[in-house]
Write an enzyme that holds these catalytic residues in place. Structure first.
Site, PDB file in Angstrom:
ATOM      1  N   SER A 140      -1.140   0.155  -2.943  1.00 30.76           N
ATOM      2  CA  SER A 140      -0.993   0.025  -4.389  1.00 30.76           C
ATOM      3  C   SER A 140       0.444  -0.396  -4.683  1.00 30.76           C
ATOM      4  CB  SER A 140      -1.372   1.342  -5.072  1.00 30.76           C
ATOM      5  OG  SER A 140      -1.259   1.230  -6.484  1.00 30.76           O
ATOM      6  N   TYR A 154      -0.519  -7.067 -13.714  1.00 33.17           N
ATOM      7  CA  TYR A 154      -0.391  -6.611 -12.337  1.00 33.17           C
ATOM      8  C   TYR A 154      -0.670  -5.115 -12.257  1.00 33.17           C
ATOM      9  CZ  TYR A 154       1.804  -5.448  -7.853  1.00 33.17           C
ATOM     10  OH  TYR A 154       2.045  -4.973  -6.584  1.00 33.17           O
ATOM     11  N   LYS A 158      -3.616  -2.714 -10.302  1.00 33.91           N
ATOM     12  CA  LYS A 158      -3.316  -1.584  -9.428  1.00 33.91           C
ATOM     13  C   LYS A 158      -3.874  -0.278  -9.992  1.00 33.91           C
ATOM     14  CE  LYS A 158      -1.117  -3.810  -6.188  1.00 33.91           C
ATOM     15  NZ  LYS A 158      -1.683  -3.920  -4.823  1.00 33.91           N
TER      16      LYS A 158
END
Length: 290
Positions: A140, A154, A158
């Site tokens: 991650s 982004y 994650k």
């Protein structure tokens, strides 16, 4: 006396051609383990193959292609006979304010960072279940713990990865399969060279300049070898954690963020608790139509 001989483990590592992925490959090979190294471009991995012809299997793969993921996993198992450690490391990042991100940029991050990892997990789980062992390690990010300007999409990818992984960890545990979410901070890899930026909007220039000033105060990034050493310790653990933070900066940010969340929850506790009061199910609720 018979000496205990270590049985080589088999690693399956995505995004293995550069950055952290390449460090993971090197670290595993140096311990005498076997590695299936997959990436879109395997030129650099092919060069390593000359040194490790018996223990390295380079395979070209785009993790966003679900069918290709399943066939690649099947090829890996056919070659080495099993999988022990699966590292979902493939990823990409497009910096940009939420309003600036194009559809293609947003989708590409979710397709690789979340769906790519999901397809790999779905492909390897039948084999790990059957052998009642294995360890899935999801790479991650600090962006999976906290988000901020220019990293929103982004972080969304994650956050999605971490949510899926929490559930999978509980499902997999029933079959003796372990899962850990690794949350690294900054490392000097080619991510910075490959990273793209959305088309900037003038309205965000003041915020962009403010962020640039904050980032110019000095490097906090590290040698990626340190991350690989941590992953080796994780892989060797008999009782690995659900989450492992990699880096002091990320660790401090995670603790501070958790404390702030708890503080806010407590401040609004009365409102939160007042929003729930169990009542009998409404008439007809849950009844199936004829």
């Amino acid at each position: 006396m018979t000496e205990n001989v270590k049985t080589p483990r088999v690693w399956f590592i995505t995004g293995a051609s550069s950055g952290l992925g390449l460090e993971f490959v090197n670290a595993a090979l140096e311990t005498g383990d076997r590695v299936v190294a997959v990436a879109r471009n395997i030129e650099k991995i092919n060069e390593m193959y000359r040194e490790y012809p018996e223990t390295l299997l380079p395979l070209k793969l785009d993790v966003t292609n679900r069918g290709a993921v399943f066939s690649t996993v099947a090829t890996a198992i056919e070659h080495f006979g099993k999988l022990d450690i699966v590292i979902n490391n493939a990823g990409n990042m497009v910096l940009g304010m939420i309003e600036e991100q194009s559809e293609e940029e947003a989708r590409s991050q979710l397709e690789t960072n979340f769906f790519g990892a999901l397809w790999v997990c779905q492909a390897v789980m039948p084999h790990l279940r059957e052998q009642s062992s294995g360890h899935i390690i999801q790479i991650s990010s600090i962006g999976g713990l906290v988000s901020g300007p220019m990293a929103g999409v982004y972080s969304a990818s994650k956050f999605a990865l971490e949510g899926m992984s929490e559930a999978l960890a509980q499902e997999a545990a029933h079959f003796g399969v372990k899962l850990t979410i690794a949350e690294p901070g900054g490392y000097w890899t080619n991510l910075y060279l490959k990273m793209r930026t959305s088309q900037p909007m003038d309205a965000y220039d003041p915020l962009r300049n403010e962020l640039a000033q904050q980032n110019s105060e000095g490097s906090v990034d590290s040698d990626p070898r340190l991350a690989a050493e941590a992953i080796l310790k994780l892989a060797n653990s008999e009782n690995p954690p659900l989450r492992l933070i990699l880096g002091s900066v990320v660790y401090d940010i995670a603790i501070d963020s958790a404390k702030k969340r708890i503080d806010v929850w407590k401040q609004w506790e009365e409102v939160s608790r007042a929003a729930e009061k169990a009542i009998p199910a409404p008439e007809g609720y849950g009844e199936m139509e004829n």
